[in-house]
Each structure stands twice: as C-alpha cells, then as structure tokens.
Design a protein around this motif. Structure first.
Motif, PDB file in Angstrom:
ATOM      1  N   GLY A 191       6.886  -8.905   4.901  1.00 47.35           N
ATOM      2  CA  GLY A 191       7.939  -8.572   3.959  1.00 47.35           C
ATOM      3  C   GLY A 191       7.852  -7.142   3.454  1.00 47.35           C
ATOM      4  O   GLY A 191       8.797  -6.378   3.530  1.00 47.35           O
ATOM      5  N   ASP A 221      10.389 -18.672   3.043  1.00 47.58           N
ATOM      6  CA  ASP A 221      11.757 -18.190   2.847  1.00 47.58           C
ATOM      7  C   ASP A 221      12.734 -19.177   3.447  1.00 47.58           C
ATOM      8  O   ASP A 221      12.705 -19.412   4.653  1.00 47.58           O
ATOM      9  CB  ASP A 221      11.958 -16.842   3.545  1.00 47.58           C
ATOM     10  CG  ASP A 221      11.493 -15.691   2.687  1.00 47.58           C
ATOM     11  OD1 ASP A 221      10.813 -15.960   1.685  1.00 47.58           O
ATOM     12  OD2 ASP A 221      11.799 -14.539   3.034  1.00 47.58           O
ATOM     13  N   GLY A 420      15.825 -13.542   2.456  1.00 44.44           N
ATOM     14  CA  GLY A 420      15.553 -14.724   1.639  1.00 44.44           C
ATOM     15  C   GLY A 420      15.698 -14.464   0.147  1.00 44.44           C
ATOM     16  O   GLY A 420      16.408 -13.550  -0.262  1.00 44.44           O
ATOM     17  N   SER A 422      14.006 -13.025  -1.926  1.00 38.73           N
ATOM     18  CA  SER A 422      13.616 -11.711  -2.420  1.00 38.73           C
ATOM     19  C   SER A 422      14.557 -10.635  -1.903  1.00 38.73           C
ATOM     20  O   SER A 422      14.416  -9.471  -2.227  1.00 38.73           O
ATOM     21  CB  SER A 422      12.200 -11.360  -1.962  1.00 38.73           C
ATOM     22  OG  SER A 422      11.331 -12.410  -2.231  1.00 38.73           O
ATOM     23  N   GLY A 448      11.940  -8.564   4.290  1.00 41.02           N
ATOM     24  CA  GLY A 448      11.407  -9.899   4.043  1.00 41.02           C
ATOM     25  C   GLY A 448      10.852 -10.473   5.321  1.00 41.02           C
ATOM     26  O   GLY A 448      10.316  -9.765   6.158  1.00 41.02           O
ATOM     27  N   SER A 449      11.028 -11.759   5.477  1.00 43.19           N
ATOM     28  CA  SER A 449      10.485 -12.366   6.675  1.00 43.19           C
ATOM     29  C   SER A 449      11.524 -12.366   7.786  1.00 43.19           C
ATOM     30  O   SER A 449      11.260 -12.849   8.872  1.00 43.19           O
ATOM     31  CB  SER A 449      10.065 -13.787   6.361  1.00 43.19           C
ATOM     32  OG  SER A 449      11.170 -14.462   5.826  1.00 43.19           O
ATOM     33  N   THR A 472      14.288 -19.760  -6.762  1.00 42.07           N
ATOM     34  CA  THR A 472      13.151 -19.049  -7.347  1.00 42.07           C
ATOM     35  C   THR A 472      12.678 -19.735  -8.611  1.00 42.07           C
ATOM     36  O   THR A 472      11.483 -19.818  -8.874  1.00 42.07           O
ATOM     37  CB  THR A 472      13.547 -17.619  -7.763  1.00 42.07           C
ATOM     38  OG1 THR A 472      14.710 -17.224  -7.084  1.00 42.07           O
ATOM     39  CG2 THR A 472      12.440 -16.666  -7.495  1.00 42.07           C
TER      40      THR A 472
END
Lengths: 636, 195, 215
Positions: A191, A221, A420, A422, A448-449, A472
């Motif tokens: 990430g 995520d 995701g 974030s 991110g991922s 979250t």
C-alpha cells in the motif's frame, strides 16, 4: 559454502521436475482452474464431468487442477493441451460443454473453436493473448504462472525456473542480494510503497537474534483478492521470495500470515511448505548451502486492522490486533522485539524474478520512481472482471476500457474506487493519469493493495463513501480517539445525508473532521480512513448537494430516497413476472390487469426491476420519492 | 449459557492437550483459541478460563482477544452458517439486499443465531470472490450472484437436506444436542458478542 | 546517567536528560500539555488519547509529545492553530461519548477533562457532533467505589495499574471499535472478578469512571 554443490543440487531437482512435466506433454491434459473463484462458479462439477467423460471414453488423458489465470469473468475456465494442437483456453464451462470437448476435441480432432477464449501458443487458426487489447497492455511478472501450473505440485514450479533464483542467491553474499534489491527500486506492494531493499537493509543491520521474515497475507481490503489468488495459484513464488529475503537479512524463521477467510490459500501454502521441505528447499542447510530457514503459517482471525504491521505483530504475540506507536519500526524491533521484515505477498513475489533477471531488467518496466508492474483486481461495473497485471504508468482508462473492455450495458462511467477503504473515488478526469504510487496520492487516492472497483451511473458516490466509513468504523480497533469516535461521527453524518436528512453545514463538519482524523490518528488506517469521503467531496460535491438540497439520489441507489414504480403505459397485462419475483408480495395485479406496487410492503430489493422483460421495461425507480405522487396524480 | 455434556467433556479432557501442543506459551493464544473453537464451534467462558489458567495469564487477557477478532464467537453457531459478504464489489452489487433477504427469511438479524440454533447469520468483510458479486458463503461453500430469488433457493435446499437428515435419525452428539436444546427452548435469539 | 540536553519550550530554555519524553519534561517544568492516557513508568506507550499534540520546529505536522524523545536544541511550541484544532476536535469527540453531568458528578472540580477545558479554553459541551449512546449501567458491586463506563475515556490507566502495581489483572480492554470497553473476564461485576478492591485504579482514573462511593 560450496557453490558448485548448490548448482548440482538445483540441476538435479530441475531435471527431475522437467522429466515429470515433459511426460505430461505426451498425452492430453485438461487443466481446470479451481481457485476459490473458479470453485464458486462451479469448477468442481465441471472437473467431475471431465473425469467421468474421460473415463467413459477410455482415453489416456489427465485432469489437473490449476489456480486462476485472472480471467474471472469467464469462470469456470479450462486449458486443454493435446499433442499436435496449441494449448487452448475455454471459458464459461459447464457439464455439457465438458462432455462436448472430450468427445469432439479429445476423442476426435475438432478443437471447438466456437467455445475457445484464447490460444496460449501462436498458431494458424486461433488468436493468442497478444491479439487482444488485454494482451497488449498486460505484462506479467508475478502472475506469470498463475493459472498455468499445478499449485499442488512443486515440480511444476521448478520446471518453470522456480527456485533457480534461490540457487543463485545462495551463491551470492547477503549484501549483494540487498544491493540488487535496492538497485531494482522495488516498492512495497502492501500500500504505502516503501522501498523494499531499504527495509531489508535496515533489518539486516539491526541488532538482535533471531531475525524474522513475515509475509503479510492479511489481505483485508474489500474488493481486492490478488493475494488470495497468488497464494492459491502459485504459492512457491512467495515462499522462494521469503527464503531469499531471509538469506539477505539473516533471518532463520519465517511466518506466512494468512486470513482465516482464505481456507484454500492456507491449504495450498501448507502443501507447498511441506513439499519445499521434502525437496530440501526449507529447513536445515537449504540446497546444501549451510543456510537454515524454515517457515510456518499463522492464521489471522479476522480483523482488517491486522493488515497494519504493528497490529499484525501484536496478534502474532497473542494479543488484540492493536497498532502501536512507531518508531521503533518492525525492521528494528518487530516480532518478539526482534528485527523483522514484513512484506506483502506481491512484494515477495517480485523477488525471484528480480534476482534471476537483474535489477536493470526490472527497471525497464514501469516508471522511473515506481518500476515494475501493478496488479489490480478489476471488479464492479466492468465487462471483463478479473486480475490484471500492467506496467506502472498505464492509465486507468487503458485498464478499464481496454483490458476490462468497458462498462456493461452501455452505461456511463461514474467513478473508479481505487485502494479500498484507504483509497479514494476518482472521476472521469483522472482516467488519463499514468498510475503509480505518487500520481495516485496526488489525486487523493492510494495504490493500496490494488483493488479497482468500477462504478457506473447507477452507483451513488455518497452511498459509496458511507459504505467505506461503515467498513472502517466496523473494523476500527478502537484504540485512538480520532478513529474510534471520529469515523463514527462521520458515518452518522453520511447516513443522515443518504436518508435525505442532511444539511449543508454537515459538509463543512465532514471536511473538518476528515482532515483532523487524517492528521491526528495513531496509525495509517485511521489516517487514511477519511480518503473515500475527501475524494468524493472533492470530485462529486454536486451529488452530496443533490441529496441535501433536493432529497434526491441522482444515481437512484439510496433506498430512503427512491421508490419503485410500474409505469402503466409500459406494463403488459399478459405478463406476471414481477408479481412472482417479489419476495414480500408488494407487487400486485390491479383490477384492470396492470401491475402496481404497494409501497408499504416494498423492501426495495430490485427484483421486479430486474425481472421485468426488456420489451416492457415498465419498472422504474423514482427519486425523490415525492415524484410518485406526481405520477399517480397524473393518472387520476 | 448452559454447556452441553459433550462440551464439558472436551473442556475437561482435551483443552490441556491443545495448550500443551503450543508449549503453554501465551504468544500462541490465537492459534489455541482457533483450535478450541474448531472443536467446540465457539468459545464458552469456562474454556477461556481454563486456557488462561494453563497459560498463566489473567483470564481477562483471553477475553480481550476473543472479543476483538471477527472469527471468534462467544455463543454457539447455528447448524447452518450463512455469511453474507459485504466487500465493496458485493455491496455495490446488492450485498445488503441479500442480507435483508436472509434476515427476512430466517427471521433473525445480522450477527444472530436462531433460537433453535439451526441458522446463524453473519457479515464477512470480503471473501475475495469479487467477480461473482454479490457473494454469500453458505456452510463454507461460496455462492455467487445471490438475488432474493437465489436466497429462496438456498433456504429450500436447507429444508430439503434437513428432511433427509431427519429420516436418517442421527445418533450421538447431534441427537444429544437436540434433546438438550428442546429442554431449553424458547430462548431469545443470541446476539453474537463483540459485534 | 544519561546526557543532559537543552531544549526550548514556548520560548523557555529547559534542561532535561536526553531521550526523555517531551510530555514529562514539559509537565515537570510547569508547562501544561493536555493528556489522559500517558503513564510515565510504562514503556509500551499508549498514545491513544491524541490530546498532547505540540509543534516541533523542523517537523511538518504536529506530533504527540508523549512519544517524542527530547534532543539537543529542540524547539517546541505547545500551542499553534493546528495544535489547538486537533486538541479541540479530539476533546469534543471524547465528550460526544460521555455522560456530561458535571454539576452532579463526584469528580466535579478535580476532573482531568475539566482541567483540559479550563487550560485550553474549551467548552464542556458537544457542539459540532451528535452525542452518541453510552452504556448506562453502573457497576456498584465493589464496596468502596463504583465503575461508571459512561464516563470512561479508555485511557487505560486503571488497567495498567491493576496489572503492574496491584499485580491483580482483574480488568482489561475487550471488544473493538466503538464497543471497546474496560471490562472484567466475561463482563462479570467487579465483585465477582479477581478484583481485590485495593482502590489503586480509582486513584489512577482521570475522570469519574472509577470513583469512590460518596459517604
């Protein structure tokens, strides 16, 4: 350390593996994708059908399981290799097609091109990957073998140069390995994009024994599944990356931290570790080099926050997965207070190819500051969903419209959510940014991922922002004030807005709170939690305003701001599908034979709209709900 | 929560072995809890107390992690477990509609177990099958593209498979469990702790 | 004995031993920085209340002083518009999940929250945010004190002292997110837990979550 003996060791396991794989080329083999996604699409039934048909045919052919090649939209998928033909991939398999392929192709010589997706080798009859836009944009480094080798058989990996990099590494000095990794400028794929070589170097120089290598496979995520896919389809590449890392930093013990939600990945990795041990690639004196390293699996127990390094370490120490103040960084003081390298699954997958082909080769792909490729899980409103690997610097437009072949049903593009919870939602105007770690950050999102969720005109950006905040908030560890209470206050405001109870002043509070959570939270999850709200406020403010000022959801998605309505002028008296589809008996037949909806009973499940035949298209959504009175008023 | 005889037996006979297998190290608490939950289906308080004793840590230090992680449950799960995926792709494709349909059909809310312990309904964060959205995991099998109509289909298959089971009349622990449950019928739906 | 260094806090030159955390250096020199969760003797820093932000010359953003080791020549400002804004928001967030009844509260006048409000000119009410529901049940099972979660700020001081000074370990954190609470094993009343009613936790509590029974 005897480098000649390491060479001999590798040559021996390689020739055994080659012999085994070559023997398979003598007869027809059906390779069927049975990763979790394939299984969900019915791969196991298809596999049984193949086995049954082959048995009945009396052919000498084999059925083998492979992982996932990333063409998820066409699952279940098989690749058929038959001597004398190119390997051909078929999609959308079912039992009938399985029988047909056995009969027409395996028993006779008709490859049934009408069902073929792509050929894997150049030939005169059928196009290969490079003949499609997707093949032009894709460049596979870490997904190269996924879907093409049997993840349950180490020899399949070895036959494709697997563990050659390890053999090379063991003949290098640890410092040379680290130098190569630093030269490659590989950035962590978890990430944040921290340089991997620097992390390794910090750990190698830190005092403390034993040192640890941990592979972070706690892919939390929502909307990202490449780590699962890699672990299920090619676990050995991750393991090889871990052993190389361990050698470079001087670690003797490693852990693969895998989510409990990924049972098949856990199974595949367990098998892989076992086979690697049997081959002498894990354990004492690996390849006879004198270097000892072994690893085991640690099962995560379901907490998104454990993707954060310090939280992950806490959970491995038997505690709640709660982030700790940094520094000290894990590379200096990690698991049990010892120097620990924590790398993402994808990051470790890049290691073997980089060692084998060199840093310069790696840097020839991608952008100068973010070399290599980016792996995306392309999902949502896009035709060809799946896993995609493209060079860094490719634009989102290329990924969505060329590789993914655009939006289904000719709907308009609204946004793409990247990174995701974030990350952020980017609009049309961001589609031409060449994607890398830094450009995405500028646009307000993060790599991110690598989850890419494509959204069309039917998706409400306020609802999406609310969804992520709910996520979250649900996954917040609750330790620090900003994340525990701040995300909850944001969620409550967003809920009000999606219910049509928002006020314009709420937008200012949202923004202030988002900025403060970003600046004040303890860990990176808290700091990035407001991103979905900040990006939607930045790019889609008009949608927020429509919810607040007009009590209207422009995408007609927020349940409190829409009603379902059957247009009498379109409805057919002869059709009854909607009535049957309604789970709550809200849809009924009026005295005149047309259908209508009892709003009191309607749960807004969308079933009637979906089932109404396209020739009528009589069910519509109205927003704001007050429009209903107008419509009904017109009638009387 | 009253313990079943079988559960008491596992707690008194097998727990120590599990803890021993992990060398009684507190840092192995998570794998120990996972293993115990595998055996019992949930983590009853007496089991956690015993783990704490064996690891020589305050009992509250077992309770903390057990209530922190999604995976651990403090109440017994239903015979059939339905997990609705609420990942991004599933949410966008109607995950909440699938959840609402199950809530309606099972007459329990997210996070609850039906009073007869037959069904439990949970949400999961993402099972990584985003291309099949919306996804539901039913007794460990992944089901893709779940609409309200498919929910009805899943419910029917439950009822059908239970019908078969009844004919076979299973002996052993399941029978015992059913009998004990019949005794303590009519309890309220059990809310999963830590949700 | 570690090296002595000189730093500047709000224009005042201060001598301190190198590596000591800024929060304690400031407090010991009579410079107030809001804090709730910090425990000087605890090496595993909590840094959870997010109230002790300061500006340090050379650092791009405000940092928590409880985690910052002091060093030679460091220049610190305890107030700035950015710091004040973060502290104000964190404080208001804490109040949004708190039973606010100062006038009838047993800690009225000796409450750390009131002290922060007074020092920083903050209001003891929730303006921008919506007050959230809190646990209303009070554990009055101990003979000498009560545990009222609606006034708990989750600083964790009671847990630390119960474990490390009292050596009991009757309470700990459980659950997560907004449901994170200080609890006993199995949520039993304190009187049924290993609690010895030594009362150290009551001394440690910055507010009125753990409070002596009024005679």
């Amino acid at each position: 350390m005897n480098s000649a003996s390491i060479g001999d060791f590798y040559a021996e396991i390689k020739s055994k593996a080659d012999a085994k794989v070559d023997a398979l080329k003598e007869k027809p083999v059906v390779w069927i994708g049975t990763a979790t996604c394939g299984k969900a699409a019915g791969a196991m039934e298809v596999k049984e059908a193949f086995e049954e048909a082959i048995k009945n045919s009396g052919l000498d052919a084999e059925v083998k399981e492979v992982g996932c090649m990333g063409y998820c939209y066409a699952e279940p998928l098989v690749i058929i290799s038959k001597p004398g033909f190119p390997d051909i991939c078929y999609g959308y398999l079912d039992e009938g097609l399985a029988n047909r392929l056995v009969e027409d192709f395996l028993m006779n010589d008709d490859p049934c091109f009408e069902y073929a997706l792509v050929a894997l080798e150049t030939n005169d009859y059928f196009p290969t990957f490079s003949d499609f836009p997707r093949g032009v944009y894709e460049e596979k480094i870490i997904l190269e073998h996924c879907g093409f080798i049997d993840p349950g058989d180490i020899d399949h990996y070895i036959a494709r140069e697997g563990y050659a990099s390890l053999a090379k590494t063991l003949r290098m000095q640890p410092e040379e390995v680290i130098r190569e990794m630093k030269d490659s400028k590989l950035r962590g794929r978890g990430g944040a994009g921290f340089p991997t070589g620097v992390k390794w170097e910090t750990c190698s120089m830190a005092a403390g024994e034993p040192k640890y290598v941990i592979c972070n496979g706690d892919e939390g995520d929502p909307g990202a599944f490449m780590d699962r896919n890699i672990l299920e389809s090619n676990p050995h590449q991750v393991i090889e990356g871990m052993i190389i890392c361990a050698y470079a930093v001087g670690a003797s013990r490693g852990y693969l931290y895998i989510r409990a939600e990924y049972p098949q990945a856990i199974l595949r990795v367990k098998q892989a570790i076992q086979q690697a041990r049997e081959k002498g690639l894990l354990g004492d004196s690996i390849m006879g080099s004198g270097f000892n390293f072994d690893l085991e699996i640690f099962q995560g127990s379901g907490a998104f926050v454990c993707g954060e390094e310090t939280a992950l370490l806490s959970s491995m120490e038997g505690k709640m997965g709660i982030p700790q103040q940094r520094p000290p960084h894990p590379a200096v003081s990690g698991l049990r207070g010892k120097p620990t390298v924590l790398n993402n699954v994808k990051t470790l997958c890049y290691v073997p190819p980089i060692i084998r082909k060199g840093a310069d080769w790696f840097k020839s792909t991608g952008t100068p500051e973010s070399p290599g490729t980016a792996v995306f899980s392309l999902v949502g409103k896009v035709n060809c969903t799946g896993l995609v690997e493209v060079p860094m610097g490719t634009t989102l437009r290329n990924v969505i419209f060329d590789v993914g072949e655009g939006i289904p049903e000719e709907k308009g593009f609204r946004a793409v959510q990247i990174g995701g919870p974030s990350g952020g939602c980017l609009p049309e105007s961001a589609l031409d940014i060449p994607i890398d770690f830094d450009s995405l950050q500028e646009a307000g999102a993060i790599m991110g991922s690598g989850g890419l969720v494509v959204m069309d005109e039917d998706d409400c950006m306020v609802a999406v922002a609310r969804y992520f905040l709910e996520f979250t908030q649900h996954e917040s560890c609750g330790k620090c004030t900003f994340c525990r209470l701040g995300t909850r206050q944001m969620l409550d405001l967003l809920t009000k807005i999606t219910k049509g109870e928002g006020e314009l002043s709420h937008l200012e509070i949202l923004r202030e709170l988002a900025e403060d959570i970003k600046g004040g939270s303890l860990c990176n999850l808290g700091k990035t939690a407001p991103n979905p709200v900040l990006t939607t406020l930045r790019y889609f403010k008009d949608e927020y305003e429509a919810h607040i000022n007009k009590r209207t959801c422009p995408a007609k998605m927020c349940p409190d701001l829409i009603v379902y309505y059957i247009a009498p002028e379109k409805c057919s008296k002869l059709c009854n599908v909607c009535v049957g589809s309604c789970p709550t008996e809200a849809v009924y037949t009026r005295e005149d034979g047309l259908k209508a909806i009892d709003q009191e009973k309607c749960v807004k499940c969308n079933n009637c709209l979906k089932t109404c035949p396209p020739e009528y298209n009589a069910v519509v959504k109205l927003s704001p709900p007050e429009l209903l009175k107008e419509k009904e008023g017109n009638l009387s | 929560m009253k313990l079943l005889e079988r559960e008491k037996e596992i707690i008194s006979n097998e727990l120590q072995d599990i803890v021993d297998e992990y060398q009684s190290k507190p840092e192995n608490l998570i794998p120990i809890l996972q293993k115990v939950q595998d055996k019992l289906g949930y983590l009853p308080l007496p089991a956690m107390e015993k783990i704490a004793q064996a690891l020589h840590i305050p009992a509250v230090d077992v309770f903390g992690p057990a209530t922190f992680y999604n995976q651990f449950r403090l109440n017994p799960p239903g015979e059939h477990q339905v997990k609705v995926c609420m990942g991004t792709a599933c949410y966008m494709a109607g995950g909440s509609i699938a959840m609402e349909s199950f809530e309606r059909r099972l007459n329990i809310k997210e996070g609850e177990t039906s009073p007869d312990r037959k069904y439990s309904l949970e949400r999961v964060a993402c099972v990584g099958c985003c291309t099949m959205a919306p996804v539901v995991v039913v007794d460990d099998e992944v089901e893709g593209s779940v609409t309200p109509t498919r929910v009805d289909g899943i419910m029917l298959s439950f009822e059908a498979s239970d019908g078969e089971k009844k004919q076979e009349q299973v002996e052993g622990p399941e029978k015992e469990q059913r009998e004990e449950l019949e005794k303590e019928e009519k309890s309220e739906p059990e809310k999963k702790e830590g949700e | 004995m570690s090296k002595m260094i000189t730093l500047t806090i709000d224009g005042r030159k201060i001598t301190a031993s190198e590596g000591e955390k800024l929060l304690w250096v400031a407090l010991e020199n009579g410079i107030y920085i809001p804090n709730l969760c910090a425990i000087k003797e605890n090496n595993r820093l909590s840094a959870s209340c997010r109230l002790c932000f300061v500006e340090v010359e050379g650092l791009a953003a405000p940092v928590t002083s409880c985690t910052l080791p002091v060093s030679e020549g460091m220049v610190v400002k305890t107030r700035s518009p950015r710091v004040d804004r973060l502290v104000q928001t964190a404080f208001e967030l804490l109040l949004s999940h708190h039973r606010l009844e100062c006038s009838s509260c047993s800690k009225n006048g000796s409450c750390e929250l009131q002290k922060i409000a007074k020092e920083r000119g903050l209001k003891l009410r929730v303006k921008r945010f919506k007050p959230l529901d809190y646990e209303t049940e009070v554990d009055d099972s101990p003979k000498t004190f009560v545990f009222d979660r609606s006034k708990c700020v989750l600083c964790g001081r009671c847990i630390w002292i119960c474990r490390n000074i009292a050596k009991v370990g009757a309470i700990g954190f459980s659950r997560r997110g907004l449901e994170r609470v200080v609890s006993t094993f199995g949520d039993v009343p304190l009187a049924e837990s290993p609690c010895t009613e030594c009362g150290l936790c009551v001394e440690a509590c910055p507010g009125a979550a753990l409070a002596r029974v009024q005679a």
